[in-house]
Design an enzyme around this catalytic site. Structure first.
Site, short mmCIF file in Angstrom:
data_model
loop_
_atom_site.label_atom_id
_atom_site.label_comp_id
_atom_site.label_asym_id
_atom_site.label_seq_id
_atom_site.Cartn_x
_atom_site.Cartn_y
_atom_site.Cartn_z
N LYS A 22 0.84 -1.22 0.00
CA LYS A 22 0.00 0.00 0.00
C LYS A 22 0.87 1.26 0.00
CE LYS A 22 -1.68 1.50 4.11
NZ LYS A 22 -1.35 2.89 4.48
N ASN A 23 1.85 1.28 0.89
CA ASN A 23 2.61 2.51 1.07
C ASN A 23 3.60 2.78 -0.05
OD1 ASN A 23 1.13 2.95 3.32
ND2 ASN A 23 2.73 2.41 4.80
N CYS A 117 -4.49 12.28 13.16
CA CYS A 117 -5.32 11.08 13.10
C CYS A 117 -5.09 10.31 14.38
CB CYS A 117 -4.98 10.25 11.87
SG CYS A 117 -3.34 9.54 11.92
N ARG A 122 0.89 14.38 13.36
CA ARG A 122 1.32 14.21 11.98
C ARG A 122 1.46 15.50 11.16
NH1 ARG A 122 -0.96 8.68 9.67
NH2 ARG A 122 1.04 8.85 8.61
N ASP A 308 4.77 0.47 12.09
CA ASP A 308 3.55 -0.13 11.54
C ASP A 308 3.33 -1.58 11.99
OD1 ASP A 308 3.00 2.23 10.29
OD2 ASP A 308 3.66 1.60 8.30
N ARG A 400 -8.61 -0.45 4.93
CA ARG A 400 -7.77 0.57 4.29
C ARG A 400 -6.44 -0.01 3.86
NH1 ARG A 400 -7.37 6.01 7.50
NH2 ARG A 400 -6.11 6.30 5.64
N1 EPU Z 1 7.05 14.33 10.73
C1 EPU Z 1 7.32 15.63 11.04
N2 EPU Z 1 7.19 16.56 10.04
C2 EPU Z 1 6.84 16.23 8.77
C3 EPU Z 1 6.58 14.88 8.47
C4 EPU Z 1 6.70 13.95 9.48
O1 EPU Z 1 7.65 15.99 12.16
O2 EPU Z 1 6.75 17.10 7.91
C5 EPU Z 1 7.17 13.32 11.79
C6 EPU Z 1 5.88 12.54 12.01
O3 EPU Z 1 4.99 13.22 12.87
C7 EPU Z 1 6.41 11.25 12.58
C8 EPU Z 1 7.72 11.05 11.81
O4 EPU Z 1 8.09 12.33 11.34
O5 EPU Z 1 6.71 11.43 13.93
C9 EPU Z 1 7.63 10.10 10.64
O6 EPU Z 1 6.53 10.44 9.81
P1 EPU Z 1 6.51 10.16 8.24
O7 EPU Z 1 6.37 11.47 7.53
O8 EPU Z 1 7.65 9.30 7.87
O9 EPU Z 1 5.15 9.37 8.06
P2 EPU Z 1 4.30 9.36 6.73
O10 EPU Z 1 5.18 9.47 5.57
O11 EPU Z 1 3.17 10.31 6.86
C10 EPU Z 1 4.40 6.78 6.28
C11 EPU Z 1 3.42 5.66 6.20
C12 EPU Z 1 2.92 5.32 7.59
C13 EPU Z 1 4.12 4.94 8.46
C14 EPU Z 1 5.14 6.11 8.48
C15 EPU Z 1 6.39 5.78 9.24
C16 EPU Z 1 2.42 5.96 4.02
C17 EPU Z 1 1.22 6.22 3.23
N3 EPU Z 1 2.31 6.03 5.34
O12 EPU Z 1 3.68 7.89 6.81
O13 EPU Z 1 2.09 4.17 7.44
O14 EPU Z 1 3.70 4.68 9.78
O15 EPU Z 1 5.50 6.43 7.12
O16 EPU Z 1 7.00 4.66 8.72
O17 EPU Z 1 3.47 5.64 3.48
C18 EPU Z 1 0.31 2.75 7.94
O18 EPU Z 1 0.52 2.18 6.86
O19 EPU Z 1 -0.45 2.28 8.82
C19 EPU Z 1 0.97 4.01 8.22
C20 EPU Z 1 0.55 4.86 9.15
#
Ligand code: EPU
Length: 421
Positions: A22-23, A117, A122, A308, A400
């Site tokens: 998915k990701n 969420c 986030r 995850d 999802r």
């Molecule tokens: N963060 C910041 N600032 C930003 C972006 C992120 O402080 O601008 C922080 C977040 O709050 C968090 C950390 O950095 O503490 C990591 O967040 P990241 O941005 O890596 O998360 P994401 O890209 O939004 C993806 C996956 C998530 C998975 C995370 C971490 C997708 C669609 N989602 O989210 O997957 O938990 O990386 O590996 O790729 C799931 O599949 O259940 C899921 C939540």
């Protein structure tokens, strides 16, 4: 609304085919916005989140249409609307992955700011800082992020934040940099396999991305990108979930379509708690014989133990012989499953971003509520062995991110049914 009813069953046994990631699929489909010409993306899981993104892509004039055999065709048809509206984004915060591609291709992107969420607040500050470094101006208006740039220019960008790098932030900046003038270096880039997969698709489209999968990604901008064929990697989180499900039932599960090299941080922990994980040709066999040995786990960016799988691992450790500590370093508030597992008899004490799990002899079935995708997977995992019946409400969360989880589990011998409440 659908619910799951699970009866305690015996050891899981049999073979399960892991779906596409998915990701990986989400940012890859979104990157189709960058191309001139159609792309064929294979091994795309049929999930609610993919449907949400396809609907959004349709709004943006880039239909992503499901074909036979898990393929999707993506092609830019109309570039007149570059607004990812709140009604779409509120259904799936990963919709933010259209921001970089829209900005790069159309020079303007308007994307509703995703809210928090169940797993935490986030923020997207790192995404925005990265795009600004490439020359975009960013403003906020009526809850929308508006990014504009007459011309994007390559830059050196640091994407580290308080909790490590950002996966979708790296995807957004990497996509935007493919069409920027000159060379971009992303330092403290996310190293997740989903980023490497996206880079492979971008390169198949004519981009020049190198060293994806390391913390320093380099991108040489090109003038345009064409459509390409790409096969999405297997879902490492789904694979890890089935490994844990097999282990909690003391079963023997064979996983097909799995990349063990993407799971070494997970496999190392499973082996330390007494779960056997072995390659068998191009499949992986997982089996367990008794209660898990307790362990301390800290979630980390790849290649560490993934956030995850934290919830599912907690279910397994809830039945371990002793105390385990789980430290959540990526999303410090990602513990909604603790209260629900406690309703099933687990002994878990949470202090800040640490959960102390004291193993119990058995879990007991109960009505519980799914709160987010991975928390729901943890409840399903626990329900497989909890005495009596477990009823899980709000299973739309699990739909999802898991393709037909109840069908796959039933094929392994689990007693799980989907019903309409
Ligand atoms: N963060 C910041 N600032 C930003 C972006 C992120 O402080 O601008 C922080 C977040 O709050 C968090 C950390 O950095 O503490 C990591 O967040 P990241 O941005 O890596 O998360 P994401 O890209 O939004 C993806 C996956 C998530 C998975 C995370 C971490 C997708 C669609 N989602 O989210 O997957 O938990 O990386 O590996 O790729 C799931 O599949 O259940 C899921 C939540």
């Amino acid at each position: 609304m659908d619910i799951f009813e699970i009866e305690s069953g015996g050891p899981l046994s049999g073979t399960v085919a892991i779906s596409g990631s998915k990701n990986s699929a989400l940012p890859i489909l979104a990157a189709g916005i960058l191309a001139d010409g159609p792309s064929r993306i294979r091994n795309v899981p049929d999930l609610a989140d993919i449907g949400h993104l396809a609907a959004l892509m349709g709004d943006l004039g880039v239909p992503a249409v499901r074909q036979e055999n898990g393929e999707m065709l993506v092609e830019v048809k109309d570039e007149s609307n570059s607004h990812a509206a709140y009604d779409r984004v509120r259904k799936m915060r990963a919709s933010i992955c259209v921001l970089g591609p829209l900005l790069a291709k159309r020079r303007v992107a308007k994307v509703s700011m995703p809210g928090g969420c169940a797993i935490g607040s986030r923020p997207v500050d790192l995404h925005l800082r990265g795009l600004e470094a490439l020359g975009a101006t960013i403003e906020l208006d009526g809850g929308d992020i508006i990014a504009r740039a007459d011309k994007l220019r390559g830059a050196e960008i640091f994407l580290g934040g308080p909790f490590g790098s950002t996966v979708l932030g790296t995807a957004n900046v990497m996509c935007a940099a493919t069409l920027a003038a000159g060379r971009t270096v992303i330092e403290s880039a996310a190293c997740e396999p989903e980023i490497t997969d996206l880079a492979e698709y971008l390169n198949a489209m004519g981009a020049k991305v190198s060293h994806a999968g390391t913390p320093r990604i380099e991108i040489e901008g090109v003038k345009s990108l064409h459509g390409a064929d790409h096969t999405v990697i297997p879902d490492r989180i789904e694979a890890g979930t089935f490994m844990i499900a097999g282990a909690i039932t003391c079963g023997r599960v064979v996983l097909k379509n799995v990349r063990l090299d993407h799971l070494m941080g997970v496999v190392a922990m499973l082996r330390r708690i007494g779960v056997h994980v072995d390659r068998k040709g191009d499949a992986v066999v997982v089996w367990a014989e008794g209660a898990a040995t307790p362990i301390d786990i800290t979630t980390q960016p790849y290649p560490g133990f993934p956030t995850d799988l934290q919830a599912q691992m907690m279910s397994l450790l809830a039945l371990a012989e002793g105390n385990s500590a789980i430290v959540e370093k990526i999303f410090p508030d990602r513990f909604m499953h603790v209260a629900e597992l406690s309703r099933m008899g687990a002994n878990i004490r949470k202090e800040g971003s640490v959960a102390i799990v004291t193993g119990v002899k058995e879990l007991v079935g109960a009505p519980v509520m799914a709160s987010d995708l991975r928390a729901s997977a943890a409840l399903v995992t626990a329900g497989l062995v909890a005495r009596g019946q477990t009823t899980i409400r709000r299973v739309y969360h699990i739909d999802r991110g898991y393709e037909q989880i109840e069908v796959k589990l039933r094929a392994l011998g689990a007693k799980i049914e989907r019903r309409q409440e």
